[in-house]
Motif scaffolding. Structure first.
Motif, PDB file in Angstrom:
ATOM      1  N   TYR B  32     -27.182  79.467  86.423  1.00 21.14           N
ATOM      2  CA  TYR B  32     -27.154  78.000  86.486  1.00 21.14           C
ATOM      3  C   TYR B  32     -25.725  77.580  86.216  1.00 21.14           C
ATOM      4  CZ  TYR B  32     -27.839  73.150  84.967  1.00 21.14           C
ATOM      5  OH  TYR B  32     -27.755  71.796  84.813  1.00 21.14           O
ATOM      6  N   TYR B  36     -19.434  69.239  84.498  1.00 28.11           N
ATOM      7  CA  TYR B  36     -19.484  68.023  83.701  1.00 28.11           C
ATOM      8  C   TYR B  36     -18.169  67.271  83.866  1.00 28.11           C
ATOM      9  CZ  TYR B  36     -23.868  69.065  81.326  1.00 28.11           C
ATOM     10  OH  TYR B  36     -25.192  69.294  81.048  1.00 28.11           O
ATOM     11  N   PRO B  44     -18.947  64.187  77.666  1.00 25.74           N
ATOM     12  CA  PRO B  44     -19.134  64.705  79.031  1.00 25.74           C
ATOM     13  C   PRO B  44     -20.463  64.243  79.612  1.00 25.74           C
ATOM     14  CG  PRO B  44     -18.458  66.440  77.513  1.00 25.74           C
ATOM     15  CD  PRO B  44     -18.805  65.248  76.683  1.00 25.74           C
ATOM     16  N   LEU B  46     -23.139  65.115  83.091  1.00 32.68           N
ATOM     17  CA  LEU B  46     -23.409  66.017  84.217  1.00 32.68           C
ATOM     18  C   LEU B  46     -23.034  65.352  85.530  1.00 32.68           C
ATOM     19  CD1 LEU B  46     -24.624  68.705  85.189  1.00 32.68           C
ATOM     20  CD2 LEU B  46     -26.810  67.502  85.407  1.00 32.68           C
ATOM     21  N   ARG B  51     -27.575  76.461  91.619  1.00 28.75           N
ATOM     22  CA  ARG B  51     -28.160  77.755  91.280  1.00 28.75           C
ATOM     23  C   ARG B  51     -27.757  78.746  92.354  1.00 28.75           C
ATOM     24  NH1 ARG B  51     -34.202  76.003  89.129  1.00 28.75           N
ATOM     25  NH2 ARG B  51     -33.461  74.847  87.307  1.00 28.75           N
ATOM     26  N   PHE B  89     -15.244  69.947  83.445  1.00 32.52           N
ATOM     27  CA  PHE B  89     -15.604  71.222  82.834  1.00 32.52           C
ATOM     28  C   PHE B  89     -16.635  71.930  83.704  1.00 32.52           C
ATOM     29  CE2 PHE B  89     -13.579  70.817  78.749  1.00 32.52           C
ATOM     30  CZ  PHE B  89     -13.538  69.461  78.505  1.00 32.52           C
ATOM     31  N   TYR B  96     -31.962  79.926  84.276  1.00 31.10           N
ATOM     32  CA  TYR B  96     -31.969  78.665  85.014  1.00 31.10           C
ATOM     33  C   TYR B  96     -31.661  77.465  84.121  1.00 31.10           C
ATOM     34  CZ  TYR B  96     -33.931  81.469  88.723  1.00 31.10           C
ATOM     35  OH  TYR B  96     -34.123  82.434  89.671  1.00 31.10           O
ATOM     36  N   GLY B  97     -30.686  77.652  83.228  1.00 30.45           N
ATOM     37  CA  GLY B  97     -30.242  76.549  82.395  1.00 30.45           C
ATOM     38  C   GLY B  97     -30.960  76.438  81.071  1.00 30.45           C
ATOM     39  N   ASN B  98     -31.893  77.308  80.802  1.00 36.47           N
ATOM     40  CA  ASN B  98     -32.620  77.225  79.536  1.00 36.47           C
ATOM     41  C   ASN B  98     -31.935  77.973  78.406  1.00 36.47           C
ATOM     42  OD1 ASN B  98     -34.932  75.540  79.962  1.00 36.47           O
ATOM     43  ND2 ASN B  98     -35.663  77.086  81.384  1.00 36.47           N
ATOM     44  N   GLU B  99     -30.859  78.678  78.731  1.00 33.97           N
ATOM     45  CA  GLU B  99     -30.055  79.272  77.668  1.00 33.97           C
ATOM     46  C   GLU B  99     -28.877  78.352  77.348  1.00 33.97           C
ATOM     47  OE1 GLU B  99     -30.884  84.038  78.050  1.00 33.97           O
ATOM     48  OE2 GLU B  99     -29.013  83.251  78.858  1.00 33.97           O
ATOM     49  N   LYS B 100     -28.119  78.741  76.318  1.00 35.63           N
ATOM     50  CA  LYS B 100     -26.969  77.948  75.910  1.00 35.63           C
ATOM     51  C   LYS B 100     -25.925  77.925  77.026  1.00 35.63           C
ATOM     52  CE  LYS B 100     -26.951  80.883  72.658  1.00 35.63           C
ATOM     53  NZ  LYS B 100     -26.528  81.766  71.555  1.00 35.63           N
ATOM     54  N   LEU B 101     -25.241  76.790  77.150  1.00 30.22           N
ATOM     55  CA  LEU B 101     -24.160  76.678  78.126  1.00 30.22           C
ATOM     56  C   LEU B 101     -22.880  77.303  77.576  1.00 30.22           C
ATOM     57  CD1 LEU B 101     -24.530  73.022  79.473  1.00 30.22           C
ATOM     58  CD2 LEU B 101     -24.832  75.122  80.775  1.00 30.22           C
ATOM     59  N   PHE B 103     -18.942  76.947  78.372  1.00 33.00           N
ATOM     60  CA  PHE B 103     -18.069  76.036  79.098  1.00 33.00           C
ATOM     61  C   PHE B 103     -16.728  76.675  79.423  1.00 33.00           C
ATOM     62  CE2 PHE B 103     -20.041  71.866  79.202  1.00 33.00           C
ATOM     63  CZ  PHE B 103     -21.052  71.969  78.265  1.00 33.00           C
ATOM     64  N   GLY B 104     -16.151  76.251  80.543  1.00 33.17           N
ATOM     65  CA  GLY B 104     -14.763  76.548  80.825  1.00 33.17           C
ATOM     66  C   GLY B 104     -13.863  75.674  79.965  1.00 33.17           C
ATOM     67  N   THR B 105     -12.549  75.897  80.083  1.00 31.31           N
ATOM     68  CA  THR B 105     -11.601  75.212  79.205  1.00 31.31           C
ATOM     69  C   THR B 105     -11.212  73.827  79.695  1.00 31.31           C
ATOM     70  OG1 THR B 105      -9.861  76.437  80.326  1.00 31.31           O
ATOM     71  CG2 THR B 105     -10.616  77.304  78.217  1.00 31.31           C
TER      72      THR B 105
END
Lengths: 112, 113
Positions: B32, B36, B44, B46, B51, B89, B96-101, B103-105
């Motif tokens: 996923y 942002y 931030p 969305l 996917r 970001f 499918y997004g149910n885990e922790k995100l 992030f890029g810098t």
């Protein structure tokens, strides 16, 4: 709906002081998150919660504590403030049925 | 360590031009990939997400391109406008997004007239 609210907006702390950053959401979301944002570093996860009474550490939990006694509130506690905790803190929430995280407006914290 | 690498750190584009921001990930369990958008002084929000079952997703002037074999994805902003000036970001998570995100810098985008 107010969405995700955070208080205070700004705070200056002295080294060694303690404070609680407040976060509340009125969307009945189960999942809540605390991030810190530092320049050029993106968003780092501090703690998260999958529901009332359940919390877990994220990537950078040292120096912080959380509690989740209700679905709506997810306060972040700093016990002994250090200059390294100078940052902008964001709270976010999401429902269990969707991926989108909704962020609050942030709290800018300076530790001197 | 799970990482999402984002480039460039900052980007200046003329009004009407195409803005392109790139991200690369390492963890093949990621499935996923959201982007942002953050305006100064705000949290931030969305913008668009994809996917890996599709190679491209378009919403208005914003398009995500996804290359699963290269483990890369990018955001294209067509006909860039001054109102698009913000920090962007990329992020990634599993299940499918149910885990922790993760992030890029971030990329600070400035659109000049």
């Amino acid at each position: 709906n107010a969405g995700v609210t955070q208080t205070p907006k700004f705070r200056i702390l002295k080294i060694g002081q303690s404070m609680t950053l407040q976060c509340a959401q009125d969307m009945n979301h189960n999942y809540m998150y605390w991030y810190r944002q530092d320049p050029g570093m993106g968003l780092k996860l501090i703690y998260y919660s999958v529901g009332a009474g359940i919390t877990d550490k994220g990537e950078v939990p040292n120096g912080y504590n959380v509690s989740r006694s209700t679905t709506e509130d997810f306060p972040l506690r700093l016990e002994l403030a250090a200059p390294s905790q100078t940052s902008v803190y964001f709270c976010a929430s999401r429902s269990g049925q969707a991926n989108e995280q909704f962020f609050g407006p942030g709290t800018r914290l300076t530790v001197l | 360590q799970q990482q999402v690498k984002q480039s460039p750190q900052s980007l200046i584009v003329q009004k009407g031009g195409i803005s392109i921001i790139n991200c690369a990930y390492e963890n093949t369990a990621f499935d996923y990939f959201p982007w942002y958008q953050q305006f100064p002084g705000k949290g931030p929000a969305l913008l668009i997400a994809i996917r890996p079952d599709v190679s491209e997703k378009k919403e208005g002037r914003f398009t995500i391109s996804f290359n699963k074999s290269a483990k890369q994805f990018s955001l294209h902003i067509m006909d860039s406008q001054p109102g698009d000036s913000a920090t962007y970001f990329c992020a990634a998570s599993g299940k499918y997004g149910n885990e922790k995100l993760t992030f890029g810098t971030g990329t600070r985008l400035t659109i000049i007239p």
